[in-house]
Design a protein around this motif. Structure first.
Motif, PDB file in Angstrom:
ATOM      1  N   HIS A 244      97.911 -25.652  76.680  1.00  0.00           N
ATOM      2  CA  HIS A 244      96.944 -26.511  78.486  1.00  0.00           C
ATOM      3  C   HIS A 244      95.610 -26.500  78.217  1.00  0.00           C
ATOM      4  O   HIS A 244      94.753 -25.763  77.767  1.00  0.00           O
ATOM      5  N   GLU A 245      95.099 -27.688  78.559  1.00  0.00           N
ATOM      6  CA  GLU A 245      93.358 -27.718  78.386  1.00  0.00           C
ATOM      7  C   GLU A 245      93.027 -26.925  79.516  1.00  0.00           C
ATOM      8  O   GLU A 245      93.501 -27.418  80.447  1.00  0.00           O
TER       9      GLU A 245
ATOM     10  N   GLY B 248      86.763 -28.708  78.173  1.00  0.00           N
ATOM     11  CA  GLY B 248      87.289 -29.227  76.656  1.00  0.00           C
ATOM     12  C   GLY B 248      88.028 -28.242  75.867  1.00  0.00           C
ATOM     13  O   GLY B 248      88.487 -28.888  75.010  1.00  0.00           O
ATOM     14  N   LYS B 249      88.015 -26.500  76.455  1.00  0.00           N
ATOM     15  CA  LYS B 249      89.169 -25.885  75.874  1.00  0.00           C
ATOM     16  C   LYS B 249      90.081 -26.530  75.567  1.00  0.00           C
ATOM     17  O   LYS B 249      90.314 -26.319  76.971  1.00  0.00           O
ATOM     18  N   THR B 250      91.012 -25.440  75.046  1.00  0.00           N
ATOM     19  CA  THR B 250      93.067 -25.496  74.973  1.00  0.00           C
ATOM     20  C   THR B 250      93.070 -23.807  74.451  1.00  0.00           C
ATOM     21  O   THR B 250      92.637 -23.298  74.126  1.00  0.00           O
ATOM     22  N   GLU B 251      93.891 -23.685  75.846  1.00  0.00           N
ATOM     23  CA  GLU B 251      94.158 -22.105  75.748  1.00  0.00           C
ATOM     24  C   GLU B 251      95.777 -21.935  75.514  1.00  0.00           C
ATOM     25  O   GLU B 251      96.532 -23.111  75.841  1.00  0.00           O
TER      26      GLU B 251
ATOM     27  N   VAL C  14      95.195 -17.108  74.016  1.00  0.00           N
ATOM     28  CA  VAL C  14      93.550 -17.934  73.184  1.00  0.00           C
ATOM     29  C   VAL C  14      92.810 -18.701  72.706  1.00  0.00           C
ATOM     30  O   VAL C  14      93.999 -19.411  73.647  1.00  0.00           O
ATOM     31  N   VAL C  15      91.491 -18.724  73.934  1.00  0.00           N
ATOM     32  CA  VAL C  15      91.258 -19.975  74.237  1.00  0.00           C
ATOM     33  C   VAL C  15      90.830 -20.257  73.234  1.00  0.00           C
ATOM     34  O   VAL C  15      89.370 -19.673  72.138  1.00  0.00           O
ATOM     35  N   THR C  16      90.539 -21.607  72.500  1.00  0.00           N
ATOM     36  CA  THR C  16      89.498 -22.026  71.601  1.00  0.00           C
ATOM     37  C   THR C  16      89.314 -23.164  72.237  1.00  0.00           C
ATOM     38  O   THR C  16      89.676 -23.966  72.793  1.00  0.00           O
ATOM     39  N   ASP C  17      88.161 -23.703  70.861  1.00  0.00           N
ATOM     40  CA  ASP C  17      87.261 -25.527  71.341  1.00  0.00           C
ATOM     41  C   ASP C  17      88.438 -26.643  70.925  1.00  0.00           C
ATOM     42  O   ASP C  17      88.472 -27.478  71.164  1.00  0.00           O
TER      43      ASP C  17
END
Length: 351
Positions: free
Chosen positions: A196-197, A203-206, A215-218
């Motif tokens: 989910h964003e 704007g990162k996605t978990e 993991v949190v990512t761009d």
């Protein structure tokens, strides 16, 4: 005989060279015309009474009446086409339509999606590639090749649902070694449960894993999940997995005059090389049927072949159990991902 070619999933006017999609997401590496080409232009040299190209979607097939119902791109018109022989080659699609690995839309939609993905790749500092099959390995390698070093360095993480990449294939150690050389971080036994964003506007996605880790990512790039484009076909023509059921001649079972090739049959798996061989065999058998001759068994490869591009200078692969040298895979596949063949495939000079 007049040949008619309606499309299905999607209504696309262009041939999309999806082998190159893993490299096309890297900004500035490939031009659109190198992996996307007009189908109509390829058939311009043929007389109008010999070929008709319909940009539309096959909505239903009636094997008894030998008809195909097609919706055109505008959606305002439907046509019913009759056939003596029908070839099903509608392939598969990505379950997640937010990634451009497959031809999941019109030409304009695919072009827009690719541009959006390139922009996201350029802006991201942290990228998660989910799924460590062939596509996932190649995507992670392409990104790491471009961004492993330098001022625009990015952190690339590859999530593998299994303990090894490629689901433990004998090529897994070689692929793992190549990815590590590029600086890819591989997380084994990391199956994605959901994503989910983040609501903070970043704007990162978990990415939430089945083991509870996050993991949190761009940028999140899923590569797993393919579905066959067979919804328009009667259930009697399909296997339990919803792929088209064919015999050794690649005739569709329970249907007269119907043939199939490519990912839509997934036999023994999806593969460009297998599709190429299957298509050639089906073409030969349709020609034989038109001449009143018996079909031939379609032969593909005497062994299972797997070749992966690991960036733009190396590769790994095997022919059956025998490993291929990196430079061999590079010259066969990794150097260009076959884009030089696209024009010839579209206009027929490849065959």
């Amino acid at each position: 005989m007049k040949l008619t070619r309606p499309s299905r999933h999607p209504q696309n006017s262009h041939f999309f060279w999806n082998l190159a999609s893993v490299r096309a997401i890297v900004p500035g590496v490939l031009k659109e015309e190198q992996y996307s080409r007009s189908i109509a232009e390829g058939f311009a040299k043929y007389p109008d009474d010999a070929f008709e190209f319909i940009v539309g979607s096959a909505e239903a097939v009636d094997p008894t009446a030998k008809t195909v119902r097609v919706s055109t791109t505008s959606g305002a018109e439907q046509r019913e086409l009759t056939y003596d022989h029908l070839v099903l080659a509608t392939g598969t699609r990505c379950v997640d339509t937010a990634v451009p690995w497959k031809n999941n839309g019109t030409r304009d939609e695919i072009s827009s999606l690719m541009a959006q993905t390139q922009a996201k790749v350029k802006a991201a500092k942290h990228i998660v590639v989910a799924g460590a099959g062939a596509t996932g390995v190649e995507v992670a390698a392409e990104l790491a090749f471009e961004y492993a070093q330098g001022n625009d360095k990015k952190e690339i993480i590859l999530l593998s649902a299994h303990e090894q990449v490629l689901d433990g294939d004998s090529l897994a150690p070689n692929a793992t070694s190549e990815l590590h050389k590029l600086g890819v971080q591989i997380r084994p036994s990391a199956r994605v449960a959901r994503t989910h964003e983040l609501p903070d506007g970043s704007g990162k996605t978990e990415v939430v894993l089945e083991n509870g880790d996050t993991v949190v990512t761009d940028l999140y790039l899923p590569t797993m999940g393919m579905a066959p484009n067979t919804e328009y076909l009667p259930a009697a023509l399909l296997s339990k997995q919803k792929f088209v059921d064919v015999d050794e001649f690649y005739r569709v079972k329970n249907a007269e005059g119907v043939w199939a090739a490519g990912d839509i049959v997934w036999k023994p798996r999806g593969s460009f090389v297998l599709t190429d061989k299957q298509a050639a065999g089906v073409a030969k058998n349709v020609d034989a049927a038109l001449r009143g001759k018996a079909p031939s068994v379609v032969k593909t490869l005497p062994m299972d072949v797997l070749a992966l591009a690991t960036g733009r200078s190396r590769g790994c692969g095997r022919m059956g159990p025998v490993k291929m040298f990196s430079f061999m895979v590079y010259y066969i596949k990794g150097k260009t991902l076959g884009i030089q063949h696209l024009p010839a495939y579209v206009d027929g000079t490849q065959f």
